[in-house]
Motif scaffolding. Sequence first.
Motif, mmCIF file in Angstrom:
data_model
loop_
_atom_site.group_PDB
_atom_site.id
_atom_site.type_symbol
_atom_site.label_atom_id
_atom_site.label_comp_id
_atom_site.label_asym_id
_atom_site.label_seq_id
_atom_site.Cartn_x
_atom_site.Cartn_y
_atom_site.Cartn_z
ATOM 1 N N UNK A 9 18.230 3.348 -8.348
ATOM 2 C CA UNK A 9 19.156 4.362 -8.416
ATOM 3 C C UNK A 9 19.970 3.605 -9.856
ATOM 4 N N UNK A 10 20.273 2.948 -10.132
ATOM 5 C CA UNK A 10 20.359 3.015 -11.733
ATOM 6 C C UNK A 10 18.998 2.864 -12.649
ATOM 7 N N UNK A 11 18.065 2.423 -12.292
ATOM 8 C CA UNK A 11 17.008 3.299 -13.032
ATOM 9 C C UNK A 11 16.312 4.809 -13.321
ATOM 10 N N UNK A 12 16.705 5.344 -12.392
ATOM 11 C CA UNK A 12 16.878 7.098 -12.524
ATOM 12 C C UNK A 12 15.527 6.909 -11.502
ATOM 13 N N UNK A 13 14.764 6.026 -9.799
ATOM 14 C CA UNK A 13 13.977 6.213 -9.850
ATOM 15 C C UNK A 13 13.609 7.459 -8.880
ATOM 16 N N UNK A 14 11.432 7.809 -9.379
ATOM 17 C CA UNK A 14 11.340 9.319 -8.660
ATOM 18 C C UNK A 14 12.280 9.590 -7.352
ATOM 19 N N UNK A 15 12.603 10.433 -6.934
ATOM 20 C CA UNK A 15 13.892 11.291 -5.133
ATOM 21 C C UNK A 15 12.738 10.264 -3.740
ATOM 22 N N UNK A 16 11.163 10.678 -4.671
ATOM 23 C CA UNK A 16 10.418 9.699 -3.084
ATOM 24 C C UNK A 16 10.522 8.642 -3.331
ATOM 25 N N UNK A 17 9.667 8.158 -4.201
ATOM 26 C CA UNK A 17 9.857 6.500 -4.324
ATOM 27 C C UNK A 17 11.240 5.977 -3.786
ATOM 28 N N UNK A 18 12.285 6.514 -4.224
ATOM 29 C CA UNK A 18 13.770 6.017 -3.387
ATOM 30 C C UNK A 18 13.574 6.508 -2.340
ATOM 31 N N UNK A 61 4.257 10.282 -9.159
ATOM 32 C CA UNK A 61 4.285 10.552 -10.171
ATOM 33 C C UNK A 61 2.908 10.272 -11.097
ATOM 34 N N UNK A 62 1.887 10.328 -10.249
ATOM 35 C CA UNK A 62 1.182 9.637 -10.602
ATOM 36 C C UNK A 62 0.832 8.238 -11.248
ATOM 37 N N UNK A 63 -0.116 7.745 -12.475
ATOM 38 C CA UNK A 63 0.333 6.830 -13.386
ATOM 39 C C UNK A 63 1.519 6.074 -13.121
ATOM 40 N N UNK A 64 2.652 6.866 -13.809
ATOM 41 C CA UNK A 64 3.691 6.752 -14.169
ATOM 42 C C UNK A 64 4.251 5.584 -12.663
ATOM 43 N N UNK A 65 4.392 6.614 -11.488
ATOM 44 C CA UNK A 65 4.650 6.566 -10.185
ATOM 45 C C UNK A 65 4.238 5.152 -10.228
ATOM 46 N N UNK A 66 2.858 4.878 -9.661
ATOM 47 C CA UNK A 66 2.837 3.924 -9.998
ATOM 48 C C UNK A 66 3.236 2.832 -10.453
ATOM 49 N N UNK A 67 3.995 2.723 -11.557
ATOM 50 C CA UNK A 67 4.943 1.272 -11.966
ATOM 51 C C UNK A 67 6.156 0.878 -10.547
ATOM 52 N N UNK A 68 6.600 2.198 -10.631
ATOM 53 C CA UNK A 68 7.233 2.728 -9.133
ATOM 54 C C UNK A 68 7.327 1.824 -8.138
ATOM 55 N N UNK A 80 0.770 -1.310 -0.012
ATOM 56 C CA UNK A 80 0.128 -0.077 0.067
ATOM 57 C C UNK A 80 0.461 1.244 0.147
ATOM 58 N N UNK A 81 1.835 1.570 0.352
ATOM 59 C CA UNK A 81 2.557 2.533 0.634
ATOM 60 C C UNK A 81 3.618 2.858 -0.448
ATOM 61 N N UNK A 82 3.519 2.022 -1.006
ATOM 62 C CA UNK A 82 5.420 1.552 -2.400
ATOM 63 C C UNK A 82 4.235 2.393 -3.172
ATOM 64 N N UNK A 83 2.858 1.366 -3.593
ATOM 65 C CA UNK A 83 2.008 2.188 -4.334
ATOM 66 C C UNK A 83 1.495 3.553 -4.347
ATOM 67 N N UNK A 84 0.950 3.743 -3.562
ATOM 68 C CA UNK A 84 0.452 5.318 -2.704
ATOM 69 C C UNK A 84 1.820 6.254 -3.003
ATOM 70 N N UNK A 85 2.422 5.739 -3.009
ATOM 71 C CA UNK A 85 4.006 6.681 -2.629
ATOM 72 C C UNK A 85 4.257 6.889 -3.717
#
Length: 194
Positions: free
Chosen positions: A97-106, A35-42, A25-30
């Motif tokens: 880190x390697x894939x450049x994920x959004x800072x908040x999810x990292x 980044x909205x829908x794209x962030x859900x993938x992360x 839950x926290x991973x998907x919501x963060x």
Amino acid sequence: MGGGTEHPLARRITDGLEPRAWIVAVALLTGWHAEGAAGVGWGAFAAFFCGVVPMLWIRWGQRHGHWGDRHVRRREDRLIVLPGVIVSVAVCVAGFVLLGAPREVTALVVAMLATVMAILAVTTRWKISVHTAVSSGAVVLLGLSYGPWVLAGYVLVALVGWSRVRLRDHTPAQATAGTALGAAVAGPVFLGLV
């Protein structure tokens, strides 16, 4: 402790609000917040390595008789389980880190890694509640992203703590310490990275 007294409501709470549920839950919501829908993938990537892979590791050990159940009640067994969880979460951090994920999810995943490492450190001497540590950390992390109203989720953290004590899997001190550790580690680590 262990082999707890069965109480149907406490069992449902313990099983339904187990760490994996909070982590997913926290991973998907963060991810959504970042980044909205794209962030859900992360967030799904994080949920896989931080929630699903650790549960598969626990189930593998359970099937092979290395520990008794999915909640890994014996402290000694947790000393084997937790390093495996740390490896999976660390792989997620490296991937982000390697894939450049959004800072908040990292930052979320690094906070999870720090929390599991702190749980392991305490577990070498004492059986702290992973359930309350993870649920408390999740509420704090969501509160930092979505606002203080999310802290009302501590009602659920209290229910988780009650269920762990009622099932005699933890003492009140172990449940309370887990709650404090989750908030004290996850929140500052996350804030330091976003």
